[in-house]
Design an enzyme around this catalytic site. Structure first.
Site, PDB file in Angstrom:
ATOM      1  N   GLY A   1       0.824  -1.201   0.000  1.00  0.00           N
ATOM      2  CA  GLY A   1       0.000   0.000   0.000  1.00  0.00           C
ATOM      3  C   GLY A   1       0.852   1.243   0.000  1.00  0.00           C
ATOM      4  O   GLY A   1       2.057   1.195   0.270  1.00  0.00           O
ATOM      5  N   GLY A   2       0.223   2.356  -0.295  1.00  0.00           N
ATOM      6  CA  GLY A   2       0.913   3.632  -0.262  1.00  0.00           C
ATOM      7  C   GLY A   2       0.938   4.207   1.142  1.00  0.00           C
ATOM      8  O   GLY A   2       0.465   3.592   2.109  1.00  0.00           O
TER       9      GLY A   2
ATOM     10  N   ARG B   1      -1.104  -1.480  19.189  1.00  0.00           N
ATOM     11  CA  ARG B   1      -0.899  -2.924  19.224  1.00  0.00           C
ATOM     12  C   ARG B   1      -1.388  -3.514  20.542  1.00  0.00           C
ATOM     13  O   ARG B   1      -1.319  -2.858  21.583  1.00  0.00           O
ATOM     14  CB  ARG B   1       0.588  -3.256  19.030  1.00  0.00           C
ATOM     15  CG  ARG B   1       1.146  -2.817  17.695  1.00  0.00           C
ATOM     16  CD  ARG B   1       2.463  -3.497  17.398  1.00  0.00           C
ATOM     17  NE  ARG B   1       3.528  -3.112  18.286  1.00  0.00           N
ATOM     18  CZ  ARG B   1       4.394  -2.117  18.061  1.00  0.00           C
ATOM     19  NH1 ARG B   1       4.285  -1.398  16.966  1.00  0.00           N
ATOM     20  NH2 ARG B   1       5.352  -1.839  18.914  1.00  0.00           N
TER      21      ARG B   1
ATOM     22  N   SER C   1      13.938   4.221  15.782  1.00  0.00           N
ATOM     23  CA  SER C   1      13.114   4.471  16.963  1.00  0.00           C
ATOM     24  C   SER C   1      12.520   5.870  16.990  1.00  0.00           C
ATOM     25  O   SER C   1      11.563   6.132  17.714  1.00  0.00           O
ATOM     26  CB  SER C   1      13.947   4.259  18.227  1.00  0.00           C
ATOM     27  OG  SER C   1      15.001   5.205  18.278  1.00  0.00           O
TER      28      SER C   1
ATOM     29  N   HIS D   1       1.879   3.654  16.801  1.00  0.00           N
ATOM     30  CA  HIS D   1       1.863   2.239  16.420  1.00  0.00           C
ATOM     31  C   HIS D   1       1.933   1.358  17.663  1.00  0.00           C
ATOM     32  O   HIS D   1       1.214   0.363  17.775  1.00  0.00           O
ATOM     33  CB  HIS D   1       3.030   1.935  15.492  1.00  0.00           C
ATOM     34  CG  HIS D   1       2.732   2.214  14.047  1.00  0.00           C
ATOM     35  ND1 HIS D   1       2.490   1.222  13.131  1.00  0.00           N
ATOM     36  CD2 HIS D   1       2.633   3.383  13.366  1.00  0.00           C
ATOM     37  CE1 HIS D   1       2.255   1.765  11.944  1.00  0.00           C
ATOM     38  NE2 HIS D   1       2.347   3.075  12.063  1.00  0.00           N
TER      39      HIS D   1
ATOM     40  N   SER E   1      -2.236   4.359   3.789  1.00  0.00           N
ATOM     41  CA  SER E   1      -3.270   3.568   3.112  1.00  0.00           C
ATOM     42  C   SER E   1      -4.042   2.681   4.074  1.00  0.00           C
ATOM     43  O   SER E   1      -5.091   2.140   3.713  1.00  0.00           O
ATOM     44  CB  SER E   1      -2.627   2.689   2.034  1.00  0.00           C
ATOM     45  OG  SER E   1      -1.716   1.769   2.635  1.00  0.00           O
TER      46      SER E   1
END
Length: 341
Positions: free
Chosen positions: A178-179, A224, A206, A220, A182
């Site tokens: 994907g871009g 998770r 990091s 991110h 995306s």
């Protein structure tokens, strides 16, 4: 234990009355009625006052029948009853609230390979029945509708009964392209969300000294599941060969950039980069654990202005093509929607 699901929708059903969202509007009224299970034709949810022979736990969320089989109903935001049995034969749960909760149940042994897990409390948090079914397949849960009968006593029971064993979850190798922005990383995390053990392989920097990049990394991490392990490495082939849990690799573009850096290949000899890519493809082909990798689709942008940029684009495009050839599942993610290739 026989469980009749007379309703499988959210608190207001699906579609939600009066809602004109893209999920609700195409559906007829009453497509899914509010969640209502009936056990052995006599016990209704919540199981606060079960008849003789049945035992209720957790304020009526869990039930053990005369045959010793356990049923857990887990709505969004609720935890497993602390006073309940150690494992359950049937689990009905709101997986749209957080599929990682199913991973935690599997990790704790509350759900095992013999447990039938069904996704209920379905509503407009998902865009369509087709998307709900896709996600449930990924998470190892069955897609049930109003009127489904889950019967652990008689495998030959009639009615719209799903299989008693969860379907196979993730394919061994999945590549998501994907871009920028995306939704490819979110889709990768979604695919493994219900696994009890996952190692997230972070291949990028990091963010030290770069506040904007550090904020991306932090977002991110917070997205998770908390029970996932994290490995930060550029020895990607080695990480795949040593893996004892499913892997999520995010992503191949940052890994390849790091390899270019390590071998001073932007302007120099690029043969070491080719060897590293060869080694990665070999490890990918031989993996013993499910793996999902995210990569940038580089064939739709402008031609880089520099020779080093063009070399990187070409190397990543070739790597994507080689890994795709060795993968059971490949998709291009556009605007958060995977287009299977």
């Amino acid at each position: 234990m026989k469980v009749l699901l007379s309703g499988t929708g959210g608190e207001a059903g699906w579609p939600v009355p009066g809602c004109r969202c893209a999920s609700c509007l195409p559906l007829p009224a009453g497509h899914r009625r509010p969640f209502e299970p009936i056990v052995d034709d006599v016990v209704r949810y919540p199981f606060t006052e079960p008849p003789a022979g049945y035992r209720a736990y957790g304020g009526g969320r869990a039930l053990v029948g005369p045959d010793g089989r356990g049923l857990l109903c887990l709505p969004g935001g609720e935890s497993v009853p602390a006073d309940g049995p150690g494992r359950y034969d049937v689990v009905l749960m709101d997986l749209l609230d957080g599929p990682e909760r199913l991973g935690e149940l599997r990790r704790a042994g509350v759900v095992d390979a013999a447990t039938l897990v069904a996704g209920v409390w379905a509503d407009h948090r998902v865009r369509s029945e087709e998307e709900l079914a896709r996600r449930l397949r990924l998470w190892g849960a069955v897609h049930v509708r109003d009127g489904a009968v889950l019967d652990t006593r008689d495998p030959a029971a009639t009615g719209p009964r799903p299989p008693l064993r969860p379907p196979m979850r993730a394919p061994m190798r999945a590549l998501l392209l994907g871009g920028s922005r995306s939704g490819k990383s979110a889709e990768a995390e979604l695919r493994l969300a219900a696994e009890p053990y996952v190692t997230y392989v972070a291949t990028g920097p990091s963010g030290a000294g770069d506040g904007e990049w550090a904020a991306r990394v932090r977002a991110h991490r917070e997205r998770r599941p908390a029970h996932w392990a994290t490995a930060e490495t550029t020895d990607l082939a080695g990480a795949i060969r040593r893996a004892t849990t499913p892997l999520l690799v995010d992503g191949l573009g940052t890994w390849l950039a790091a390899v270019f850096d390590e071998h001073a290949a932007w302007e120099g000899d690029r043969a070491p980069v080719t060897r590293r890519c060869d080694d990665l493809v070999s490890a990918w082909r031989e993996t013993a654990q499910p793996i999902v990798a995210v990569s940038d689709e580089v064939g739709m942008g402008v031609v880089p202005a520099t020779s080093s940029g063009r070399a990187f684009r070409d190397a990543l495009g070739r790597l994507n093509e080689r890994l795709a050839a060795e993968s059971e599942y490949v998709a291009l993610v556009v605007a958060g929607r995977p287009l299977e290739l």
